[in-house]
Design a protein around this motif. Structure first.
Motif, PDB file in Angstrom:
ATOM      1  N   ARG A 441       0.899  -1.400  -0.055  1.00 57.03           N
ATOM      2  CA  ARG A 441      -0.016  -0.144   0.050  1.00 57.03           C
ATOM      3  C   ARG A 441       0.995   1.414  -0.097  1.00 57.03           C
ATOM      4  N   GLU A 442       1.876   1.231   1.006  1.00 57.08           N
ATOM      5  CA  GLU A 442       2.644   2.588   0.793  1.00 57.08           C
ATOM      6  C   GLU A 442       3.575   2.494  -0.274  1.00 57.08           C
ATOM      7  N   VAL A 443       4.335   1.715  -0.911  1.00 52.72           N
ATOM      8  CA  VAL A 443       4.884   2.075  -2.330  1.00 52.72           C
ATOM      9  C   VAL A 443       4.218   2.403  -3.543  1.00 52.72           C
ATOM     10  N   VAL A 444       2.939   1.730  -3.782  1.00 54.50           N
ATOM     11  CA  VAL A 444       1.975   1.972  -4.671  1.00 54.50           C
ATOM     12  C   VAL A 444       1.683   3.507  -4.506  1.00 54.50           C
ATOM     13  N   TYR A 445       1.298   3.948  -3.244  1.00 52.99           N
ATOM     14  CA  TYR A 445       0.696   5.267  -2.997  1.00 52.99           C
ATOM     15  C   TYR A 445       1.824   6.068  -3.445  1.00 52.99           C
ATOM     16  N   ARG A 446       3.028   5.859  -2.865  1.00 47.15           N
ATOM     17  CA  ARG A 446       4.185   6.928  -3.069  1.00 47.15           C
ATOM     18  C   ARG A 446       4.483   7.128  -4.586  1.00 47.15           C
ATOM     19  N   ARG A 447       4.428   5.880  -4.982  1.00 44.94           N
ATOM     20  CA  ARG A 447       4.921   5.851  -6.462  1.00 44.94           C
ATOM     21  C   ARG A 447       3.782   6.621  -7.318  1.00 44.94           C
ATOM     22  N   TYR A 448       2.619   6.448  -7.275  1.00 41.57           N
ATOM     23  CA  TYR A 448       1.681   7.081  -7.994  1.00 41.57           C
ATOM     24  C   TYR A 448       1.234   8.508  -7.648  1.00 41.57           C
ATOM     25  N   LYS A 449       1.391   8.918  -6.398  1.00 47.55           N
ATOM     26  CA  LYS A 449       0.990  10.103  -5.922  1.00 47.55           C
ATOM     27  C   LYS A 449       2.260  11.101  -6.468  1.00 47.55           C
ATOM     28  N   ARG A 450       3.358  10.636  -6.567  1.00 43.83           N
ATOM     29  CA  ARG A 450       4.525  11.223  -7.024  1.00 43.83           C
ATOM     30  C   ARG A 450       4.398  11.722  -8.764  1.00 43.83           C
ATOM     31  N   LEU A 451       3.946  10.469  -9.514  1.00 40.13           N
ATOM     32  CA  LEU A 451       3.828  10.599 -10.996  1.00 40.13           C
ATOM     33  C   LEU A 451       2.515  11.667 -11.197  1.00 40.13           C
ATOM     34  N   ILE A 452       1.355  11.606 -10.289  1.00 33.75           N
ATOM     35  CA  ILE A 452       0.417  12.601 -10.479  1.00 33.75           C
ATOM     36  C   ILE A 452       1.172  14.076 -10.112  1.00 33.75           C
ATOM     37  N   LEU A 471      -2.481  -7.804  -4.254  1.00 36.34           N
ATOM     38  CA  LEU A 471      -3.133  -7.138  -5.143  1.00 36.34           C
ATOM     39  C   LEU A 471      -4.392  -6.038  -4.448  1.00 36.34           C
ATOM     40  N   SER A 472      -5.163  -6.697  -3.797  1.00 31.12           N
ATOM     41  CA  SER A 472      -6.161  -6.108  -3.110  1.00 31.12           C
ATOM     42  C   SER A 472      -5.429  -4.908  -2.423  1.00 31.12           C
ATOM     43  N   SER A 473      -4.372  -4.848  -1.838  1.00 33.01           N
ATOM     44  CA  SER A 473      -3.775  -3.828  -1.110  1.00 33.01           C
ATOM     45  C   SER A 473      -3.500  -2.787  -2.015  1.00 33.01           C
ATOM     46  N   ALA A 474      -2.809  -3.098  -3.263  1.00 33.77           N
ATOM     47  CA  ALA A 474      -2.512  -2.076  -4.281  1.00 33.77           C
ATOM     48  C   ALA A 474      -3.536  -1.560  -4.950  1.00 33.77           C
ATOM     49  N   TYR A 475      -4.716  -2.397  -5.232  1.00 33.62           N
ATOM     50  CA  TYR A 475      -5.857  -1.758  -5.909  1.00 33.62           C
ATOM     51  C   TYR A 475      -6.663  -1.010  -4.901  1.00 33.62           C
ATOM     52  N   GLU A 476      -6.845  -1.103  -3.823  1.00 37.88           N
ATOM     53  CA  GLU A 476      -7.249  -0.280  -2.727  1.00 37.88           C
ATOM     54  C   GLU A 476      -6.560   1.068  -2.867  1.00 37.88           C
ATOM     55  N   THR A 477      -5.304   1.117  -2.777  1.00 38.99           N
ATOM     56  CA  THR A 477      -4.425   2.312  -2.914  1.00 38.99           C
ATOM     57  C   THR A 477      -4.658   3.021  -4.319  1.00 38.99           C
ATOM     58  N   LEU A 478      -4.889   2.429  -5.411  1.00 42.86           N
ATOM     59  CA  LEU A 478      -5.134   2.985  -6.766  1.00 42.86           C
ATOM     60  C   LEU A 478      -6.774   3.773  -6.644  1.00 42.86           C
ATOM     61  N   LYS A 479      -7.494   3.032  -5.983  1.00 44.24           N
ATOM     62  CA  LYS A 479      -8.932   3.588  -5.905  1.00 44.24           C
ATOM     63  C   LYS A 479      -8.832   4.924  -5.077  1.00 44.24           C
ATOM     64  N   GLU A 480      -8.138   4.886  -4.003  1.00 45.58           N
ATOM     65  CA  GLU A 480      -7.675   6.045  -3.081  1.00 45.58           C
ATOM     66  C   GLU A 480      -7.265   7.298  -3.854  1.00 45.58           C
ATOM     67  N   LEU A 481      -6.401   6.944  -4.706  1.00 43.84           N
ATOM     68  CA  LEU A 481      -5.816   8.028  -5.950  1.00 43.84           C
ATOM     69  C   LEU A 481      -6.761   8.386  -7.124  1.00 43.84           C
ATOM     70  N   HIS A 482      -7.954   7.658  -7.192  1.00 41.80           N
ATOM     71  CA  HIS A 482      -8.970   7.649  -8.239  1.00 41.80           C
ATOM     72  C   HIS A 482      -8.218   7.292  -9.528  1.00 41.80           C
ATOM     73  N   LEU A 483      -7.449   6.136  -9.515  1.00 40.89           N
ATOM     74  CA  LEU A 483      -6.495   5.450 -10.601  1.00 40.89           C
ATOM     75  C   LEU A 483      -6.875   4.096 -10.834  1.00 40.89           C
ATOM     76  N   GLU A 484      -8.180   3.869 -10.255  1.00 39.80           N
ATOM     77  CA  GLU A 484      -8.908   2.252 -10.460  1.00 39.80           C
ATOM     78  C   GLU A 484      -8.794   1.988 -12.068  1.00 39.80           C
ATOM     79  N   HIS A 485      -9.041   2.995 -12.938  1.00 42.13           N
ATOM     80  CA  HIS A 485      -9.049   2.463 -14.301  1.00 42.13           C
ATOM     81  C   HIS A 485      -7.570   1.942 -14.987  1.00 42.13           C
ATOM     82  N   ILE A 486      -6.627   2.100 -14.175  1.00 41.76           N
ATOM     83  CA  ILE A 486      -5.607   1.388 -14.732  1.00 41.76           C
ATOM     84  C   ILE A 486      -5.515  -0.054 -14.585  1.00 41.76           C
ATOM     85  N   PRO A 487      -5.320  -0.888 -15.423  1.00 45.44           N
ATOM     86  CA  PRO A 487      -5.538  -2.420 -15.187  1.00 45.44           C
ATOM     87  C   PRO A 487      -4.399  -2.681 -14.396  1.00 45.44           C
ATOM     88  N   ILE A 488      -4.734  -3.656 -13.245  1.00 44.91           N
ATOM     89  CA  ILE A 488      -3.683  -4.322 -12.539  1.00 44.91           C
ATOM     90  C   ILE A 488      -3.874  -5.682 -12.265  1.00 44.91           C
TER      91      ILE A 488
END
Length: 598
Positions: A441-452, A471-488
């Motif tokens: 959760r932490e690294v996915v959040y940090r990675r895509y928060k920075r790209l945004i 996978l669930s942890s990463a997907y929940e983080t994407l939803k938090e960043l409103h990036l759930e449209h990215i296939p994972i």
């Protein structure tokens, strides 16, 4: 006419073997197929809720009419389908392409047949042997034949009428002894055809029979005091024995065999035919298959065997195969060897098929290096049902040792190749203990928060090294960043299962598929990159602990030493003077003394 996809129409079709034809709205045949049961086979096209292949979906959408021909047996269906496909050349049928660029030896269908070479196989009644992938072997065979037998090379039409009328004159080949001049009646056709029969045996690999024949003729000539003829036959015998000695004996236990193997690599399908005679491989033939609408492998294998059998005029009634064809040819038996010499021959045929496919791939890549990568990405898009081509793929992997020194790695692949300048390491900051889910959760959040934040491009696909939990942890983080449209997706190591968010059942890709190999390659690279970083961090921590055990060395000294010397090994090798410049002479003396003791 009635809608052919309706249940009423499909149920009216016969449950018998036969051939069916699909027509488009203009009345043109677009596909011809064979079936053991016409009703079941045709219904299978129209009773699907989902089509794995876009080409099958396109075919079905264009079918406006259907006709069928009922036959007695499966063999009849296979033969009739082959005839109709050759006649109509439908758009959606498989394409069978042979290795026509290789030369054949041909015995022409004519009076006093010539023996020559060609790169074009024609159904003209001539006998074709080959094709020969080795030009050296081809030349050696032709040289041997011309030394053994005086055969003509001219293109004259040697009919009995033309010969008896005195229409022709002898040429230079007769003068130098390479031909007996049948054109002027110096050699009768029976004698000439005896030589042709011996040549056929040589080309079929049956050298022992020819050796026996020449040896008997030599003995007979000597007994009849025809010493010049006996000497000529002795020389022929020597030449043939020398050639036989140079031939590669493949199997001592099997005298003759016809082998067919099917192999598919990276979307390229090939059927290889290998003919063994007198324990020697005398013929290898490859047929490339373009499977346009994803027909079953055993179906197209049946069609390829029939095609090769007809092209090469094969007479054998038993074929060694690596898979059972779907359709049985009349009077033909198939056998899949499990051990022994026959299995070795089967593997040899597969090696030939593999070599031919690799040659096709090399030629394609030479012509267009991007073709292969594009093909892999398109296949991955289809297999994972992605909305767009996965040009940019990012993969995450966690590493820790019993919860210590937790790190993560992110690797980036562009167009199927690693973009190493864009790789990133992460020191996990908010997690204590072995908690993979929280780390992810932490690294996915940090990675895509920075790209945004930096307004950079996002990936077309994200791969998580792990199962449902990661996978669930990463997907929940994407939803938090409103990036759930990215296939994972997540890939679990044990069975290489592919998990997708919201789906309890994993996706199993073919173990041989390039899609799975590409995902595995990216996952393995993320693991390598992450574990290397974790090992380096752990070693650095251990080294730091060693330095801090030395009297006078504190955290500031450690930082100075590492800043200048980079590693513990360099500090060990450094002189007292060099170390003194960084931490002073007293502490430097303690460091040098410490490393001398250990």
């Amino acid at each position: 006419m009635e809608n052919i996809s309706s249940t009423a129409y499909l149920s009216s079709l016969p449950e018998l073997p036969g051939v069916y034809q699909f027509f488009d709205s203009s009345g043109r045949i677009i596909y011809i197929g064979k079936a053991k049961n016409i009703r079941k086979r045709v219904s299978s096209y129209f009773n699907r809720s989902h089509y794995d292949s876009a080409k099958v979906r396109a075919l079905v959408s264009r079918v406006a009419d259907l006709k069928y021909i009922v036959v007695y047996t499966e063999s009849d269906a296979l033969i009739l389908e082959n005839i109709l496909i050759k006649k109509h050349q439908p758009k959606y049928n498989i394409l069978l392409r042979d290795d026509k660029t290789y030369p054949w030896i041909v015995i022409k269908n004519e009076p006093f047949p010539r023996v020559t070479t060609t790169r074009r196989y024609e159904n003209d009644g001539s006998m074709y042997y080959g094709p020969y992938t080795s030009g050296r072997l081809l030349k050696a065979l032709l040289d041997l034949i011309r030394q053994l037998f005086p055969i003509r090379t001219c293109e004259l039409n040697l009919t009995p009428k033309n010969i008896t009328s005195g229409k022709f004159k002898s040429c230079l080949e007769y003068q130098i002894g390479n031909c007996l001049a049948p054109c002027i009646g110096n050699q009768n056709e029976t004698d000439y055809l005896n030589n042709i029969d011996a040549i056929k045996k040589i080309l079929e690999g049956n050298l022992d029979a020819v050796l026996g024949l020449i040896s008997n003729e030599m003995t007979k000539a000597a007994q009849e005091l025809k010493f010049e003829q006996a000497a000529l036959l002795k020389e022929r015998l020597r030449l043939l024995q020398n050639f036989q000695a140079k031939s590669s004996v493949i199997s001592k236990g099997i005298n003759a065999a016809d082998i067919f193997t099917f192999l598919e690599i990276e979307g390229h399908a090939v059927v290889n035919f290998l003919k063994v005679s007198s324990g020697v491989v005398v013929q290898s033939y490859n047929l490339q298959i373009k499977n346009i609408v994803d027909e079953p492998i055993d179906d197209i294998f049946s069609q390829a065997i029939l095609e090769i059998k007809e092209r090469l005029n094969l007479k054998s009634t038993t074929f060694l195969v690596n898979i059972n064809p779907a359709y049985q040819l009349s009077n033909i038996k198939y056998h899949i060897p499990k051990q022994g010499e026959k299995l070795k021959l089967l593997k040899l045929s597969l090696r030939n098929a593999e070599a031919y496919i690799k040659e096709i791939i090399r030629n394609e890549e030479r012509a267009n290096p991007q073709t292969r990568i594009q093909k892999y990405l398109e296949q991955l898009k289809r297999d994972l049902q992605l909305p767009e081509l996965p040009v940019v793929i990012e993969c995450f992997d966690n590493s820790n040792l019993h919860g210590t020194n937790p790190v993560s790695a992110c690797v980036v692949f562009k167009n199927g190749k690693p973009a190493k300048k864009e790789y990133r390491h992460f020191n996990v900051k908010s997690v204590t203990g072995p908690d993979d889910f929280a780390s992810m959760r932490e690294v996915v959040y940090r990675r895509y928060k920075r790209l945004i934040y930096e307004n950079k491009n996002l990936p077309n696909l994200i791969v998580i090294d792990g199962g449902k939990g990661q996978l669930s942890s990463a997907y929940e983080t994407l939803k938090e960043l409103h990036l759930e449209h990215i296939p994972i997706i997540g890939i679990a190591k044990r069975l290489e299962e592919i998990y997708r968010p919201g789906e309890s059942t994993p996706l199993y890709l073919d173990k041989r598929s390039m899609s799975l190999k590409l995902i595995q390659n990216i996952r393995d690279e993320a693991h390598r990159f992450g574990i290397t970083f974790h090992r380096r961090k752990r070693e650095k921590k251990n080294d730091t602990s060693i330095l801090e055990a030395i009297p006078g060395v504190g955290k500031k000294s450690v930082i100075k030493l590492y800043t200048h010397f980079k590693s513990i090994e360099n500090i060990k090798r450094a002189s007292l003077e060099d170390i003194s410049k960084e931490v002073g002479p007293k502490t430097a003396s303690n460091i040098v003394s410490f490393f001398k003791k250990i």
